[in-house]
Design a protein around this motif. Structure first.
Motif, PDB file in Angstrom:
ATOM      1  N   ILE A 175     -39.292 -18.463  -1.532  1.00  0.00           N
ATOM      2  CA  ILE A 175     -40.059 -17.192  -1.348  1.00  0.00           C
ATOM      3  C   ILE A 175     -40.880 -16.759  -0.028  1.00  0.00           C
ATOM      4  O   ILE A 175     -40.965 -15.637   0.320  1.00  0.00           O
ATOM      5  N   MET A 176     -41.290 -17.852   0.306  1.00  0.00           N
ATOM      6  CA  MET A 176     -42.088 -17.625   1.643  1.00  0.00           C
ATOM      7  C   MET A 176     -41.366 -17.104   2.865  1.00  0.00           C
ATOM      8  O   MET A 176     -41.760 -16.469   3.709  1.00  0.00           O
ATOM      9  N   VAL A 177     -40.154 -17.861   2.893  1.00  0.00           N
ATOM     10  CA  VAL A 177     -39.348 -17.530   4.016  1.00  0.00           C
ATOM     11  C   VAL A 177     -38.695 -16.065   3.940  1.00  0.00           C
ATOM     12  O   VAL A 177     -38.678 -15.411   4.705  1.00  0.00           O
ATOM     13  N   SER A 178     -38.629 -15.673   2.727  1.00  0.00           N
ATOM     14  CA  SER A 178     -37.982 -14.271   2.355  1.00  0.00           C
ATOM     15  C   SER A 178     -39.159 -13.267   2.782  1.00  0.00           C
ATOM     16  O   SER A 178     -38.934 -12.179   3.302  1.00  0.00           O
ATOM     17  N   ILE A 179     -40.546 -13.682   2.543  1.00  0.00           N
ATOM     18  CA  ILE A 179     -41.451 -12.843   2.918  1.00  0.00           C
ATOM     19  C   ILE A 179     -41.784 -12.866   4.259  1.00  0.00           C
ATOM     20  O   ILE A 179     -41.863 -11.677   5.062  1.00  0.00           O
ATOM     21  N   ALA A 180     -41.602 -13.657   5.169  1.00  0.00           N
ATOM     22  CA  ALA A 180     -41.649 -13.711   6.469  1.00  0.00           C
ATOM     23  C   ALA A 180     -40.707 -13.096   7.279  1.00  0.00           C
ATOM     24  O   ALA A 180     -40.950 -12.325   8.343  1.00  0.00           O
ATOM     25  N   LEU A 181     -39.343 -13.192   6.599  1.00  0.00           N
ATOM     26  CA  LEU A 181     -38.297 -12.546   7.099  1.00  0.00           C
ATOM     27  C   LEU A 181     -38.204 -10.868   6.826  1.00  0.00           C
ATOM     28  O   LEU A 181     -38.220  -9.974   8.013  1.00  0.00           O
ATOM     29  N   ASN A 182     -38.713 -10.862   5.531  1.00  0.00           N
ATOM     30  CA  ASN A 182     -38.494  -9.083   5.440  1.00  0.00           C
ATOM     31  C   ASN A 182     -39.750  -8.407   5.376  1.00  0.00           C
ATOM     32  O   ASN A 182     -39.684  -7.201   5.537  1.00  0.00           O
ATOM     33  N   PHE A 183     -41.009  -8.859   5.535  1.00  0.00           N
ATOM     34  CA  PHE A 183     -42.123  -8.027   5.525  1.00  0.00           C
ATOM     35  C   PHE A 183     -42.579  -8.102   6.671  1.00  0.00           C
ATOM     36  O   PHE A 183     -43.423  -7.473   7.264  1.00  0.00           O
ATOM     37  N   PHE A 199     -24.992 -15.087   6.421  1.00  0.00           N
ATOM     38  CA  PHE A 199     -25.035 -15.940   7.660  1.00  0.00           C
ATOM     39  C   PHE A 199     -25.658 -17.096   7.556  1.00  0.00           C
ATOM     40  O   PHE A 199     -25.381 -18.135   7.997  1.00  0.00           O
ATOM     41  N   TYR A 200     -26.905 -17.083   6.843  1.00  0.00           N
ATOM     42  CA  TYR A 200     -27.963 -18.150   6.625  1.00  0.00           C
ATOM     43  C   TYR A 200     -27.071 -19.153   5.744  1.00  0.00           C
ATOM     44  O   TYR A 200     -27.197 -20.378   6.077  1.00  0.00           O
ATOM     45  N   PHE A 201     -26.622 -18.974   4.836  1.00  0.00           N
ATOM     46  CA  PHE A 201     -25.871 -19.640   3.949  1.00  0.00           C
ATOM     47  C   PHE A 201     -24.555 -20.380   4.430  1.00  0.00           C
ATOM     48  O   PHE A 201     -24.278 -21.450   4.666  1.00  0.00           O
ATOM     49  N   VAL A 202     -23.799 -19.560   5.386  1.00  0.00           N
ATOM     50  CA  VAL A 202     -22.582 -20.151   5.898  1.00  0.00           C
ATOM     51  C   VAL A 202     -22.942 -20.952   6.945  1.00  0.00           C
ATOM     52  O   VAL A 202     -22.227 -22.067   7.137  1.00  0.00           O
ATOM     53  N   LEU A 223     -31.605 -21.150  -2.591  1.00  0.00           N
ATOM     54  CA  LEU A 223     -32.851 -20.441  -3.180  1.00  0.00           C
ATOM     55  C   LEU A 223     -33.127 -19.376  -2.072  1.00  0.00           C
ATOM     56  O   LEU A 223     -33.585 -18.222  -2.392  1.00  0.00           O
ATOM     57  N   ALA A 224     -33.217 -19.883  -0.875  1.00  0.00           N
ATOM     58  CA  ALA A 224     -33.657 -18.895   0.293  1.00  0.00           C
ATOM     59  C   ALA A 224     -32.735 -17.909   0.415  1.00  0.00           C
ATOM     60  O   ALA A 224     -33.276 -16.507   0.702  1.00  0.00           O
ATOM     61  N   SER A 225     -31.238 -18.227   0.636  1.00  0.00           N
ATOM     62  CA  SER A 225     -30.433 -16.921   0.613  1.00  0.00           C
ATOM     63  C   SER A 225     -30.461 -15.987  -0.539  1.00  0.00           C
ATOM     64  O   SER A 225     -30.748 -14.808  -0.340  1.00  0.00           O
ATOM     65  N   ILE A 278     -34.000 -13.921  -0.113  1.00  0.00           N
ATOM     66  CA  ILE A 278     -34.039 -13.107   1.093  1.00  0.00           C
ATOM     67  C   ILE A 278     -33.165 -11.683   0.640  1.00  0.00           C
ATOM     68  O   ILE A 278     -33.573 -10.590   1.044  1.00  0.00           O
ATOM     69  N   ARG A 279     -32.182 -11.972  -0.080  1.00  0.00           N
ATOM     70  CA  ARG A 279     -31.377 -10.758  -0.909  1.00  0.00           C
ATOM     71  C   ARG A 279     -32.525 -10.103  -1.665  1.00  0.00           C
ATOM     72  O   ARG A 279     -32.579  -8.629  -1.891  1.00  0.00           O
ATOM     73  N   LEU A 280     -33.107 -10.826  -2.585  1.00  0.00           N
ATOM     74  CA  LEU A 280     -34.021  -9.860  -3.850  1.00  0.00           C
ATOM     75  C   LEU A 280     -35.328  -9.424  -3.433  1.00  0.00           C
ATOM     76  O   LEU A 280     -35.587  -8.404  -3.749  1.00  0.00           O
ATOM     77  N   ILE A 281     -36.077 -10.299  -2.527  1.00  0.00           N
ATOM     78  CA  ILE A 281     -37.394  -9.838  -2.269  1.00  0.00           C
ATOM     79  C   ILE A 281     -37.407  -8.922  -0.844  1.00  0.00           C
ATOM     80  O   ILE A 281     -37.099  -9.617   0.169  1.00  0.00           O
ATOM     81  N   ASN A 282     -37.771  -7.779  -1.092  1.00  0.00           N
ATOM     82  CA  ASN A 282     -37.759  -7.044   0.094  1.00  0.00           C
ATOM     83  C   ASN A 282     -38.986  -6.091  -0.017  1.00  0.00           C
ATOM     84  O   ASN A 282     -39.479  -5.824  -1.160  1.00  0.00           O
ATOM     85  N   THR A 283     -39.317  -5.170   0.857  1.00  0.00           N
ATOM     86  CA  THR A 283     -40.413  -4.301   0.961  1.00  0.00           C
ATOM     87  C   THR A 283     -39.834  -2.646   1.526  1.00  0.00           C
ATOM     88  O   THR A 283     -38.866  -2.822   2.419  1.00  0.00           O
ATOM     89  N   PRO A 284     -40.075  -1.888   0.661  1.00  0.00           N
ATOM     90  CA  PRO A 284     -39.593  -0.542   0.818  1.00  0.00           C
ATOM     91  C   PRO A 284     -40.415   0.112   2.404  1.00  0.00           C
ATOM     92  O   PRO A 284     -39.603   0.734   3.071  1.00  0.00           O
ATOM     93  N   THR A 285     -41.271  -0.476   2.649  1.00  0.00           N
ATOM     94  CA  THR A 285     -42.010   0.096   3.935  1.00  0.00           C
ATOM     95  C   THR A 285     -42.621  -0.977   4.472  1.00  0.00           C
ATOM     96  O   THR A 285     -43.087  -1.928   4.009  1.00  0.00           O
ATOM     97  N   ALA A 286     -42.707  -0.991   5.860  1.00  0.00           N
ATOM     98  CA  ALA A 286     -43.176  -2.191   6.589  1.00  0.00           C
ATOM     99  C   ALA A 286     -44.816  -2.185   6.533  1.00  0.00           C
ATOM    100  O   ALA A 286     -45.370  -1.032   6.407  1.00  0.00           O
ATOM    101  N   LEU A 287     -45.293  -3.445   6.535  1.00  0.00           N
ATOM    102  CA  LEU A 287     -46.622  -3.725   6.361  1.00  0.00           C
ATOM    103  C   LEU A 287     -47.238  -3.305   7.642  1.00  0.00           C
ATOM    104  O   LEU A 287     -48.629  -2.579   7.355  1.00  0.00           O
TER     105      LEU A 287
END
Length: 292
Positions: free
Chosen positions: A25-33, A69-72, A99-101, A104-113
């Motif tokens: 969850i945290m790595v997806s937040i760091a990446l996508n947010f 790419f992250y998974f492969v 879980l991270a892959s 990263i796919r599921l947790i996203n933000t429609p607008t930049a913080l």
């Protein structure tokens, strides 16, 4: 006794899976947010995946997402971890990567913080560094450079953050050449923050030397060795300058995360003993580390 050990192991496994989930969850937040909106490149194989994601349309004619790419990229490293580090470590690393892959796919933000790349670099590094350090501290890795870093540390004694920064240099250079040096420099700030936070959270590789002055050396040694698996050197014939009574000086080296157990052991054995601790850069010789 066997039932109790099985019960403890099951709870440890559940804790590791929970940690892998928190990391994902945290790595997806760091990446996508933070990183993706700020055009910031991460450290490790996450940054490598971002780079290939950015280049994939020009290379393949269509965009391949970061999580693919992250998974492969992590698959061969997990095989290496299975052979060189430990089977359970590799299994939990695989769980963390899957879980991270997924996250990263599921947790996203429609607008930049925020649209400030410096804020994105710093906060992305903070979130990801804490997540990575937490995962390593609980006996799992996030794959990629974490596995390479552990293998190199076992051979050279280098700290995880140093290994991480060394291997990430070429990602920053590649990002600068392809997308502009402005974002490469911001990415370097993020990598530096990420490495520092990893070293703060993951203390297994940080070693401390302990000196204990006591008049009950046998009791203290027995207590410490009951709490910790550490060798101890005893220097007999010391003398206290105030009362001129006989003392013994004990020396040992522990991991930083063991310091609270060492204090507890000393308090139980000799609450009047004097103990000092200081961090050391590295050890040469046989320093025991629990299996991952």
């Amino acid at each position: 006794m066997h039932d109790i050990q099985t019960y403890i192991e099951k709870h440890q496994y559940a804790g590791r899976i929970g940690t892998a989930f928190i990391y994902a969850i945290m790595v997806s937040i760091a990446l996508n947010f933070f990183w993706t909106p700020g055009h910031i490149y991460s450290s490790g194989f996450t940054g490598l995946s971002q780079l290939f994601d950015s280049l994939s349309k020009g290379i393949f004619g269509f965009n391949i997402p970061v999580y693919v790419f992250y998974f492969v990229f992590n698959l061969p490293l997990i095989v290496m971890a299975w052979r060189k580090i430990g089977h359970r470590f590799a299994i939990f690393t695989m769980i963390a990567v899957i879980l991270a892959s997924t996250m990263i796919r599921l947790i996203n933000t429609p607008t930049a913080l925020t649209h400030d790349p410096l804020i994105d670099a710093i906060f992305g590094g903070l979130v990801n560094g804490f997540a990575t350090g937490l995962a390593l501290r609980n006996g799992i890795s996030t794959g990629g450079l974490d596995i390479i870093g552990i293998l190199i540390r076992k051979r050279t004694g280098m700290r995880m953050g140093v290994v991480n920064m060394t291997f990430n240099a070429f990602i920053m250079i590649a990002a600068g050449l392809v997308f502009g040096w402005q974002f490469a420099f911001y990415s370097a700030i993020g990598v530096f923050v990420n490495a520092k936070v990893i070293d703060m959270v993951y203390t297994r590789q940080q070693k401390m030397q302990i000196m204990i002055i006591t008049d009950r050396p046998k009791t203290v040694v027995d207590s410490i060795q009951n709490h910790l698996r550490r060798g101890i050197t005893i220097v007999h014939g010391a003398e206290g300058a105030y009362k001129h009574d006989d003392k013994a000086v004990l020396f040992t080296v522990i991991s930083q995360y063991e310091q609270f157990e060492a204090r507890e052991a000393l308090t139980e054995a000799d609450p009047h003993a004097f103990m000092s601790m200081w961090r050391i850069e590295r050890t040469v010789g046989n320093f025991y580390e629990p299996k991952l």
